[in-house]
Structures are given as structure tokens and as C-alpha cells.
Scaffold this motif. Structure first.
Motif, PDB file in Angstrom:
ATOM      1  N   SER A   1      18.690  26.967 100.665  1.00  0.00           N
ATOM      2  CA  SER A   1      19.290  26.126 101.552  1.00  0.00           C
ATOM      3  C   SER A   1      20.358  27.014 102.404  1.00  0.00           C
ATOM      4  O   SER A   1      20.835  28.013 101.998  1.00  0.00           O
ATOM      5  CB  SER A   1      20.189  24.861 100.832  1.00  0.00           C
ATOM      6  OG  SER A   1      21.202  25.608 100.067  1.00  0.00           O
TER       7      SER A   1
ATOM      8  N   PRO B   1      19.639  23.937  97.407  1.00  0.00           N
ATOM      9  CA  PRO B   1      18.378  23.346  97.858  1.00  0.00           C
ATOM     10  C   PRO B   1      17.590  22.145  97.020  1.00  0.00           C
ATOM     11  O   PRO B   1      17.618  22.242  95.957  1.00  0.00           O
ATOM     12  CB  PRO B   1      17.590  24.480  98.102  1.00  0.00           C
ATOM     13  CG  PRO B   1      18.095  25.576  97.001  1.00  0.00           C
ATOM     14  CD  PRO B   1      19.442  25.161  96.886  1.00  0.00           C
ATOM     15  N   ASN B   2      17.054  21.208  97.788  1.00  0.00           N
ATOM     16  CA  ASN B   2      16.276  20.081  97.119  1.00  0.00           C
ATOM     17  C   ASN B   2      15.246  20.691  96.276  1.00  0.00           C
ATOM     18  O   ASN B   2      14.803  20.271  95.321  1.00  0.00           O
ATOM     19  CB  ASN B   2      16.089  19.181  98.208  1.00  0.00           C
ATOM     20  CG  ASN B   2      17.033  18.379  98.537  1.00  0.00           C
ATOM     21  OD1 ASN B   2      18.120  18.105  97.989  1.00  0.00           O
ATOM     22  ND2 ASN B   2      17.103  17.992  99.787  1.00  0.00           N
ATOM     23  N   ASN B   3      14.437  21.865  96.943  1.00  0.00           N
ATOM     24  CA  ASN B   3      13.387  22.423  96.361  1.00  0.00           C
ATOM     25  C   ASN B   3      13.913  23.724  95.627  1.00  0.00           C
ATOM     26  O   ASN B   3      14.465  24.576  96.039  1.00  0.00           O
ATOM     27  CB  ASN B   3      12.525  22.916  97.363  1.00  0.00           C
ATOM     28  CG  ASN B   3      11.332  23.859  96.995  1.00  0.00           C
ATOM     29  OD1 ASN B   3      11.278  24.074  95.756  1.00  0.00           O
ATOM     30  ND2 ASN B   3      10.333  23.997  97.885  1.00  0.00           N
TER      31      ASN B   3
ATOM     32  N   GLU C   1      18.285  20.896 104.172  1.00  0.00           N
ATOM     33  CA  GLU C   1      17.205  20.983 103.260  1.00  0.00           C
ATOM     34  C   GLU C   1      17.948  20.906 101.550  1.00  0.00           C
ATOM     35  O   GLU C   1      17.374  21.483 100.746  1.00  0.00           O
ATOM     36  CB  GLU C   1      16.578  22.210 103.292  1.00  0.00           C
ATOM     37  CG  GLU C   1      15.597  21.994 104.620  1.00  0.00           C
ATOM     38  CD  GLU C   1      14.577  22.874 104.906  1.00  0.00           C
ATOM     39  OE1 GLU C   1      14.357  23.713 103.734  1.00  0.00           O
ATOM     40  OE2 GLU C   1      14.190  23.196 105.860  1.00  0.00           O
ATOM     41  N   GLY C   2      19.058  20.591 101.793  1.00  0.00           N
ATOM     42  CA  GLY C   2      19.760  20.346 100.228  1.00  0.00           C
ATOM     43  C   GLY C   2      20.845  19.441 100.216  1.00  0.00           C
ATOM     44  O   GLY C   2      20.945  18.589 101.102  1.00  0.00           O
ATOM     45  N   GLU C   3      21.749  19.627  99.158  1.00  0.00           N
ATOM     46  CA  GLU C   3      22.946  18.828  99.125  1.00  0.00           C
ATOM     47  C   GLU C   3      24.065  19.440  98.593  1.00  0.00           C
ATOM     48  O   GLU C   3      23.849  20.541  97.851  1.00  0.00           O
ATOM     49  CB  GLU C   3      22.610  17.601  98.209  1.00  0.00           C
ATOM     50  CG  GLU C   3      22.174  17.946  96.769  1.00  0.00           C
ATOM     51  CD  GLU C   3      22.241  16.660  96.036  1.00  0.00           C
ATOM     52  OE1 GLU C   3      22.792  15.447  96.479  1.00  0.00           O
ATOM     53  OE2 GLU C   3      21.159  16.695  95.050  1.00  0.00           O
TER      54      GLU C   3
ATOM     55  N   CYS D   1      26.127  24.414  98.214  1.00  0.00           N
ATOM     56  CA  CYS D   1      25.180  24.075  98.999  1.00  0.00           C
ATOM     57  C   CYS D   1      23.724  24.423  98.073  1.00  0.00           C
ATOM     58  O   CYS D   1      23.329  25.397  98.448  1.00  0.00           O
ATOM     59  CB  CYS D   1      25.009  24.375 100.561  1.00  0.00           C
ATOM     60  SG  CYS D   1      23.761  24.017 101.331  1.00  0.00           S
TER      61      CYS D   1
END
Length: 245
Positions: free
Chosen positions: A191, A184-186, A201-203, A182
């Protein structure tokens, strides 16, 4: 005048030699081979001088054909590092917690420069895994602790951990099963995993991308709560030159 020129030249040469010696301390031979080639192996039955061993409050020792790492103090990961340096690698090792609590953390450290710069792929005897990074002494989880049915739980259970690193990309496996992270996008955030298993807040990814450390040593180690004493045994470490992802 000529003596002055010679003297100044000697000073410059001495200074240059010192600078080169300082730089040389940071140079390391990086082990590599053809894709798929076996480049390093350790069964801990011989050539034990390759591995750090110490006997303090925390210990790392090779005994009965296994590397055993004992953690008795709070803090950073306690580990034993091998002598060779690697850039790209496909590493597999067997690991089992043999003493202490199941609420532990142990596994593979990779691209280790020193105690302030490394990556770690860790599992716990109660069925969780994580990947974290330490750069310039600042530790950060790249993927939070998450349960996996691939982990053999309980004390003395043997888990086969595999980490593949190629350039700035990494993949992780437990007992032959590739796991997801998992992420985080940032990149500056952390995340979390929701109650339904969603990556907040991620993928979820199967390949981690990170540019922080491009080469280093491999190590085997333990991390746990300060109230917990943990001993973990490692065996049958092999490293191949990986195939490109």
C-alpha cells in the motif's frame, strides 16, 4: 542373524539420535510470565553477555552503559540480538541516533529467527516510521514510511519505542503515542499513502495482523543508505508479558 539384528538396531538408534539432535538445534526456551509481569530488562550496565557484540566494518558494542550499533555498509539491517526468545511481549526501549545523517532508519527487531526471518519497527531522525518483514530472505514493507509528529527529530534526540506482540497481532507506539499503519487490502500487495494522507488500496489500522513468525529473539538495529554511516545508541530495554488485546 542375531548380530545382524543388533547391528541394524544400532544403526536405527544412531540415525534417530542424529535426527533428534538436528531438531534440538531449532528448539529454544521461550521466556514468558503472567500477564503484566516483567520478564526481561537490560540497562546495558551489566549482564552484557546476553547481547551480540562484534567489531567489523559494521559494529555492535556496549559502551558507556548503552548498546551502540554502527552501520557502514549497505544491505540488510545491522543489529545486536539478545539471547532470550519470546512469543508474546510488550517491549520498550530508548533509541537515539548519535552520529551520521538524519536520513536514517533504526529501531526494534522482533521475532528474529535469523537474518533471513524477522520483523522490524523503524523510525528515522527526520520524523518517519515504517514496519517491515523479512521471511526466507525476502523483505517486504508491511506499512510504508509515513511521517509522525510523535517522533523527536534531529540527532541525539531520544525516542521511546514500544512494540507489543500477542499471538499474530502487533501494536506500535512512539513516545507513548500509538501509531497507525497503512496496511494493504491485498496481503501480497504494497500500500501507499496519498498526498492527502489517505491509505491507497488499503486501510489505516492500529493493530497489525501477520502470521509469518510466531516467536523469536528481540534485537536493536540500524538500516540506512549505503552512502551514509550511522551510529545509534539504545538504552533501558524492558519486556513485560503483555495483556491480551
Amino acid at each position: 542373524m542375531r548380530r545382524l539384528v543388533i547391528f541394524l538396531t544400532l544403526i536405527i538408534l544412531i540415525g534417530a539420535s542424529y535426527q533428534l539432535s538436528q531438531l534440538a538445534q531449532g528448539w529454544h526456551h521461550v521466556v514468558s510470565g503472567a500477564p503484566g509481569e516483567l520478564v526481561y530488562v537490560s540497562t546495558f550496565d551489566g549482564f552484557i553477555e546476553d547481547w551480540e557484540q562484534y567489531d567489523e566494518r559494521n559494529t555492535a558494542k556496549i559502551e558507556d552503559g548503552r548498546l551502540q550499533v554502527y552501520l557502514a555498509a549497505e544491505g540488510r539491517i545491522v543489529y545486536s540480538a539478545a539471547r532470550p526468545y519470546f512469543q508474546n511481549f510488550d517491549l520498550t526501549v530508548e533509541a537515539s541516533a548519535v552520529e551520521g545523517s538524519e536520513d536514517n532508519a533504526f529501531g526494534v527487531i522482533f521475532r528474529q529467527r535469523d537474518r533471513n526471518n524477522l520483523y522490524a519497527f523503524l523510525i528515522s531522525s527526520n520524523g518517519y516510521y515504517t514496519v517491515e518483514r523479512t521471511v526466507n530472505g525476502s523483505a517486504k514493507p508491511l506499512s510504508q514510511w509515513h511521517p509522525s509528529p510523535a517522533i523527536q527529530t534531529g540527532m541525539n534526540a531520544v525516542n521511546r519505542l514500544r512494540v507489543v506482540g500477542f499471538g499474530n497481532q502487533f501494536q506500535f507506539f512512539i513516545n507513548g503515542q500509538q501509531i497507525e499503519l497503512c496496511v494493504p487490502n491485498n496481503p501480497n500487495a504494497i500500500s501507499t499513502v496519498g498526498v492527502q494522507g489517505e491509505c491507497m488500496e488499503g486501510e489505516w489500522v492500529t493493530t497489525l495482523t501477520d502470521d509469518s513468525l510466531r516467536y523469536g529473539r528481540v534485537a536493536l538495529g540500524v538500516k540506512a543508505d549505503p552512502a551514509i554511516d550511522v551510529t545509534v545508541a539504545f538504552d533501558n530495554l524492558v519486556v513485560y508479558e503483555p495483556l491480551p488485546f
